[in-house]
Design a protein around this motif. Structure first.
Motif, PDB file in Angstrom:
ATOM      1  N   UNK A   1     -11.040 -19.646   3.963  1.00 30.64           N
ATOM      2  CA  UNK A   1     -10.032 -20.320   4.779  1.00 30.64           C
ATOM      3  C   UNK A   1      -8.737 -20.457   3.976  1.00 30.64           C
ATOM      4  N   UNK A   2      -7.623 -20.547   4.698  1.00 26.79           N
ATOM      5  CA  UNK A   2      -6.337 -20.712   4.036  1.00 26.79           C
ATOM      6  C   UNK A   2      -5.601 -21.901   4.647  1.00 26.79           C
ATOM      7  N   UNK A   3      -4.645 -22.435   3.908  1.00 28.60           N
ATOM      8  CA  UNK A   3      -3.846 -23.559   4.373  1.00 28.60           C
ATOM      9  C   UNK A   3      -2.461 -23.065   4.736  1.00 28.60           C
ATOM     10  N   UNK A   4      -2.066 -23.276   5.987  1.00 28.45           N
ATOM     11  CA  UNK A   4      -0.746 -22.895   6.470  1.00 28.45           C
ATOM     12  C   UNK A   4      -0.059 -24.117   7.060  1.00 28.45           C
ATOM     13  N   UNK A   5       1.140 -24.395   6.559  1.00 26.81           N
ATOM     14  CA  UNK A   5       1.901 -25.560   7.015  1.00 26.81           C
ATOM     15  C   UNK A   5       1.060 -26.831   6.913  1.00 26.81           C
ATOM     16  N   UNK A   6       0.262 -26.907   5.840  1.00 25.94           N
ATOM     17  CA  UNK A   6      -0.530 -28.091   5.479  1.00 25.94           C
ATOM     18  C   UNK A   6      -1.769 -28.305   6.357  1.00 25.94           C
ATOM     19  N   UNK A 152      -7.914 -27.190  -0.745  1.00 24.79           N
ATOM     20  CA  UNK A 152      -6.887 -28.187  -1.082  1.00 24.79           C
ATOM     21  C   UNK A 152      -6.508 -28.080  -2.556  1.00 24.79           C
ATOM     22  N   UNK A 153      -7.517 -27.898  -3.412  1.00 25.97           N
ATOM     23  CA  UNK A 153      -7.266 -27.760  -4.858  1.00 25.97           C
ATOM     24  C   UNK A 153      -6.395 -26.545  -5.138  1.00 25.97           C
ATOM     25  N   UNK A 154      -6.624 -25.462  -4.395  1.00 24.96           N
ATOM     26  CA  UNK A 154      -5.851 -24.234  -4.601  1.00 24.96           C
ATOM     27  C   UNK A 154      -4.410 -24.359  -4.116  1.00 24.96           C
ATOM     28  N   UNK A 155      -4.170 -25.272  -3.161  1.00 23.22           N
ATOM     29  CA  UNK A 155      -2.852 -25.353  -2.535  1.00 23.22           C
ATOM     30  C   UNK A 155      -1.952 -26.449  -3.101  1.00 23.22           C
ATOM     31  N   UNK A 156      -2.541 -27.456  -3.755  1.00 21.13           N
ATOM     32  CA  UNK A 156      -1.766 -28.607  -4.209  1.00 21.13           C
ATOM     33  C   UNK A 156      -2.100 -28.946  -5.661  1.00 21.13           C
ATOM     34  N   UNK A 157      -1.225 -29.698  -6.326  1.00 15.25           N
ATOM     35  CA  UNK A 157      -1.462 -30.056  -7.740  1.00 15.25           C
ATOM     36  C   UNK A 157      -2.486 -31.179  -7.896  1.00 15.25           C
ATOM     37  N   UNK A 158      -3.725 -30.911  -7.475  1.00 17.12           N
ATOM     38  CA  UNK A 158      -4.786 -31.923  -7.530  1.00 17.12           C
ATOM     39  C   UNK A 158      -5.238 -32.104  -8.984  1.00 17.12           C
ATOM     40  N   UNK A 159      -5.316 -33.345  -9.417  1.00 23.02           N
ATOM     41  CA  UNK A 159      -5.721 -33.634 -10.798  1.00 23.02           C
ATOM     42  C   UNK A 159      -7.191 -34.006 -10.915  1.00 23.02           C
TER      43      UNK A 159
END
Length: 290
Positions: A1-6, A152-159
């Protein structure tokens, strides 16, 4: 799956009444719903004007309620590895993604077969006899959660990926001891973010590291003055345990106790009373009450 426009492509949508604010996600918080189905959860959430970004049925069917760039009202009063300025109204809602799995936790349906639950102890309150057995998470549900969190981890700076029980210690005990965070945290950069680094500075010359956040709990270790600790999360409790005298009426109260890791191991080692630390992540006003 991919994230598009959040939004995750192909995922079902659910509309919840609560509307959030703009955010950049840096933390994923996993929850359980205390319901059996998404329909039941959505009804309860709308009644309380609460929300999660993701709701996952037991069979793995998942729904998204808002873009990941919009906050959700999922953690309530909470804190996690803050360097400073933790106050009575602190929350990790800003900057986090809430994923909720349909599960009843330690309040599981006792009519379920024995195989649907398993024993487990929370690291923060292992001796609570009401929380010794928990509903299991079906593999299809775990797989869906893992895939969504990975996206989500791949798309955002998740720590970090944590549980609600980590950011609101002694508040709501979800997702419980049967949820394994290690596969998701293994996807993140290492080493993980550490909490405020400080040292023991007690008038007694040492500080008790305790199993639970109270002065009657078992002492795990005596920490000598100068010993380094990292403050992970300040705990919550009843009104009488509040760090500030005569607080306003609220559902959860900050206490003087904190979960800490020793050195740089990033693991919960036990609880300490913050009055025995050289510095704390509390606001100066609250720290004055220690």
């Amino acid at each position: 799956m991919s994230i598009n426009n959040h939004f995750i492509s192909g995922l079902g949508r659910k509309t919840l009444l609560h509307k959030g604010r703009s955010q950049l996600p840096r933390l994923i918080v996993i929850h359980y719903s205390v319901t059996n189905t998404v329909a039941e959860a959505a009804m309860a959430l709308n009644h309380e004007k609460l929300s999660y970004h993701i709701l996952i049925e037991k069979d793995g069917t998942a729904f998204q309620t808002r873009g990941f760039n919009e906050t959700a009202a999922h953690p309530g009063l909470s804190n996690w590895k803050s360097e400073k300025d933790i106050g009575l109204g602190n929350s990790v809602a800003q900057g986090s993604v809430g994923i909720c799995l349909m599960n009843k936790g330690y309040a599981y349906d006792k009519t379920l077969p024995q195989s649907a639950s398993a024993p487990g102890k929370l690291i923060y309150n292992p001796n609570d006899q009401s929380m010794q057995r928990w509903e299991k998470y079906p593999q299809a549900q775990i797989n869906a959660c893992h895939q969504i969190a990975s996206d989500v981890i791949a798309a955002y700076p998740i720590t970090e990926v944590v549980g609600h029980h980590d950011v609101a210690i002694m508040g709501k005990f979800d997702p419980g001891p049967l949820y394994d965070f290690s596969p998701l945290n293994a996807l993140l950069p290492s080493p993980k973010l550490l909490g405020l680094k400080t040292t023991v500075d007690s008038k007694d010359g040492f500080l008790n590291l305790r199993e639970e956040p109270n002065a009657q709990s078992t002492v795990l270790q005596n920490l000598a003055n100068g010993a380094p600790v990292h403050v992970r999360s300040v705990t919550y409790g009843s009104r009488v345990a509040c760090i500030q005298p005569s607080p306003a009426k609220r559902k959860r109260y900050l206490t003087a106790w904190a979960s800490v890791s020793l050195g740089d191991d990033n693991q919960h080692a036990g609880f300490v009373h913050m009055g025995g630390l050289k510095s704390t992540p509390l606001t100066p006003t609250l720290a004055a009450f220690l």
